[in-house]
Design an enzyme around this catalytic site. Structure first.
Site, PDB file in Angstrom:
ATOM      1  CE  LYS A 242      73.867  14.108   0.502  1.00 45.47           C
ATOM      2  NZ  LYS A 242      73.451  13.907   1.906  1.00 45.47           N
TER       3      LYS A 242
ATOM      4  CD  GLU B 113      68.552   5.473  14.627  1.00 43.55           C
ATOM      5  OE1 GLU B 113      68.356   6.207  13.641  1.00 43.55           O
ATOM      6  OE2 GLU B 113      69.163   4.376  14.551  1.00 43.55           O
TER       7      GLU B 113
ATOM      8  NE  ARG C 187      67.350   3.024  12.705  1.00 46.15           N
ATOM      9  CZ  ARG C 187      67.934   2.372  11.701  1.00 46.15           C
ATOM     10  NH1 ARG C 187      67.199   1.848  10.743  1.00 46.15           N
ATOM     11  NH2 ARG C 187      69.227   2.240  11.645  1.00 46.15           N
TER      12      ARG C 187
END
Length: 591
Positions: free
Chosen positions: A248, A336, A364
């Protein structure tokens, strides 16, 4: 001077005319292009830099848009957008009237599926693959690019589980960089690390066990190797899985060194990567930091307090408690549903659990809020960061639905502080021993009070507050939007016509005060930074309707449409509850 190859590329068909040995130059130019624009405009930097070579290879090998390419979440899709017809308008990324920061179906035929939340790519691509087969198209390719953090989410495993018993023409590309927004966590991360280090034999392969043709891990920055393997996999039938290792922030040294900060660093120097100083001295705090510091303050005195966040320790400022009390604060990854039910399990054992989830991400876990928390009346404290508008991330990330979808749940208390001090006091009150679950919603960004760290005060649940007294119209607000109202009233000549009431509690409503308001005013205006349908104004209107109280109510909030990317100020202007719009309304309101 070497000519720029990227100048010749507007769509993938032009990319495919190049030789493989020219593609590293394209990669460098694409990386420079992203850095140059994002350094000036802001946005999601690190993820897109990390997949430059992978993006080029995918569009080079596959016949997009006929072959369908789905990016999970979409943080990493800037290179994809630049190569698919949006290079000349990329400087309008995340701006009002510009392009979305995420793939979006109505923006380009190359955006096969709209994304923004994690872990949807495998299910969507599998659905497309099955549909293609049913339509008699056996050659079309379907590619899902998913990160290691997103792969750990339950929905991703559900998609893998189903795909493994089909003969769908599906390729899952795992972009493994060991980080989402924050570093990846959990047993799957440990497993993938062991695979990368060669410590897991091929026989002990989770993905192969799910009936995927697994290959890798390979270097995601080696273009010839990527292209060779993708060409091979294009000919393989059935579900396939390519494990790709990337870095990244690749190509910008500071972004590689501090991957969390450079996920979305704001404006910075393109050449060095040095972030421009923010001059945050003597500014009010961010609401997330008020939450984080207050939680630590409370946890120091209350040993029963637990903190939980699904993959957002930095963004929610749960990191403060994780640093101070690592045994009592948990990052559970992009999960979640698990976060909510984990909190419920802890609450059954007498723990006081602060479960911090962005408002948009709580969507969610809606069933878990109802079934595992509210139905059992467990006193979990939900702290909903990023309530209301979030600005440039746009429609996928706004927290405008929470009042509507939470206020209908029995047993659940719903609160919205007007400022930092009230947020602290709501958190303090919640940990004193509430008998019911409570959700506290607060916005992204900074508050307005410098001296916010005041002594705690207990708040009476269900009580509203009169902020100013007037003779004709009562303005009812909840949350920080009340500050817009106060500023608007302060600057009009007929301010004495208006009373202003702040409702820290959307549920339960202050019934006694509502009766009093109706008796002493000609009409009511409700104002909220959430959807009007089913929102705070609807609850007030329903109360008066059920009590057969006849009073005119004018509701202001988010209309029945998705509000796209722009600044928060611009989004409020669209909905006409910015300060200037309210000043105009109050100055000319027909009583």
């Amino acid at each position: 001077m070497q000519s720029k190859l990227l100048d010749q590329i507007n769509f993938p068909v032009e990319l495919r005319r190049l030789q493989v040995n020219q593609l590293p130059q394209v990669a460098q130019e694409l990386r420079d292009f992203i850095i140059d624009i994002v350094s000036q405009k802001g946005g999601h930097l690190g993820a897109s830099l990390g997949v430059v070579e992978l993006t080029i290879a995918l569009h080079y090998v596959f016949n997009t848009p006929e072959d369908l390419l789905i990016w999970d979440v979409g943080h990493q899709a800037y290179g994809h957008k630049i190569l698919t017809g949006r290079k000349d308008i990329f400087h309008k990324n995340r701006e009002e009237g510009g392009i979305s920061g995420f793939p979006k179906r109505n923006e380009s035929e190359y955006d096969a599926f709209g994304v923004g939340h994690s872990s949807t790519s495998i299910s969507a691509a599998l659905g497309m693959a099955i549909a293609s087969k049913l339509n008699g198209d056996f050659e079309k390719q379907h590619i899902a690019v998913i990160g290691d953090a997103s792969l750990a989410s339950g929905m991703a495993f559900e998609g893998l589980n189903h795909a493994g018993v089909t003969d769908a023409n599906l390729l899952v590309v795992l972009n493994d960089n060991a980080i989402g927004i924050d570093p990846s966590v959990g047993a799957l991360k440990d497993y993938l690390t062991a695979v990368k280090q060669g410590k897991n034999p091929k026989a002990n392969n989770i993905i192969k066990s799910l009936n995927f043709d697994y290959s890798g891990p390979i270097d995601g920055h080696d273009l010839p190797k990527l292209i060779s393997e993708l060409e091979r996999l294009k000919k393989v039938k059935g579900p396939k899985f390519l494990h790709v290792i990337t870095t990244k922030g690749k190509g910008l040294q500071l972004a590689e060194e501090d991957q969390v900060k450079y996920h979305a660093p704001g404006k910075f120097e393109a050449k060095t990567g040095k972030i421009h100083p923010n001059n945050e001295d003597n500014l009010p705090p961010k609401f997330q930091d008020v939450f984080g510091h207050t939680l630590v303050e409370l946890a120091e005195k209350n040993q029963k307090i637990i903190g939980i966040t699904p993959a957002m320790p930095t963004g929610s400022s749960m990191k403060f408690m994780m640093d101070k009390f690592p045994d009592r604060a948990f990052d559970v990854g992009i999960a979640e549903q698990h976060a909510v039910t984990l909190a419920a399990g802890m609450a059954t054992q007498g723990m006081t659990v602060f479960c911090n989830i962005y408002s948009t991400f709580l969507q969610r876990a809606y069933d878990q809020v109802i079934h595992d928390v509210a139905l059992q009346d467990l006193p979990v404290v939900f702290c909903l960061d990023r309530a209301g508008f979030v600005g440039e991330d746009g429609a996928t990330h706004h927290g405008v639905f929470d009042i509507a979808f939470l206020s209908c749940i029995p047993n659940l208390v719903l609160a919205a502080p007007i400022n930092e001090i009230e947020l602290r006091n709501l958190m303090f009150t919640a940990q004193l021993g509430l008998e019911h679950p409570i959700a506290i919603r607060y916005p992204r960004g900074r508050g307005e009070i410098l001296e916010w760290k005041q002594p705690f005060q207990k708040i009476e649940v269900g009580k509203a507050i009169k902020l100013s007294d007037g003779s004709k119209v009562a303005i009812l607000t909840t949350g920080t939007i009340g500050n817009n109202v106060a500023k608007a009233l302060h600057s009009i000549s007929n301010k004495d016509d208006y009373s202003h009431y702040h409702f820290p509690f959307v549920k339960p409503l202050d019934r006694g005060l509502l009766f009093n308001i109706a008796q002493n005013h000609k009409s009511i205006i409700t104002i909220e930074d959430g959807v009007k349908i089913g929102g705070f104004g609807s609850l007030v209107s329903n109360f008066y309707s059920e009590e057969k109280v006849n009073i005119l109510i004018h509701k202001i909030g988010v209309p029945d449409k998705f509000i796209e990317q722009a600044t928060v100020q611009q989004q409020q202007e669209i909905c006409e509850f910015d300060v200037n719009s309210l000043k105009k309304l109050f100055s000319s309101y027909n009583f």
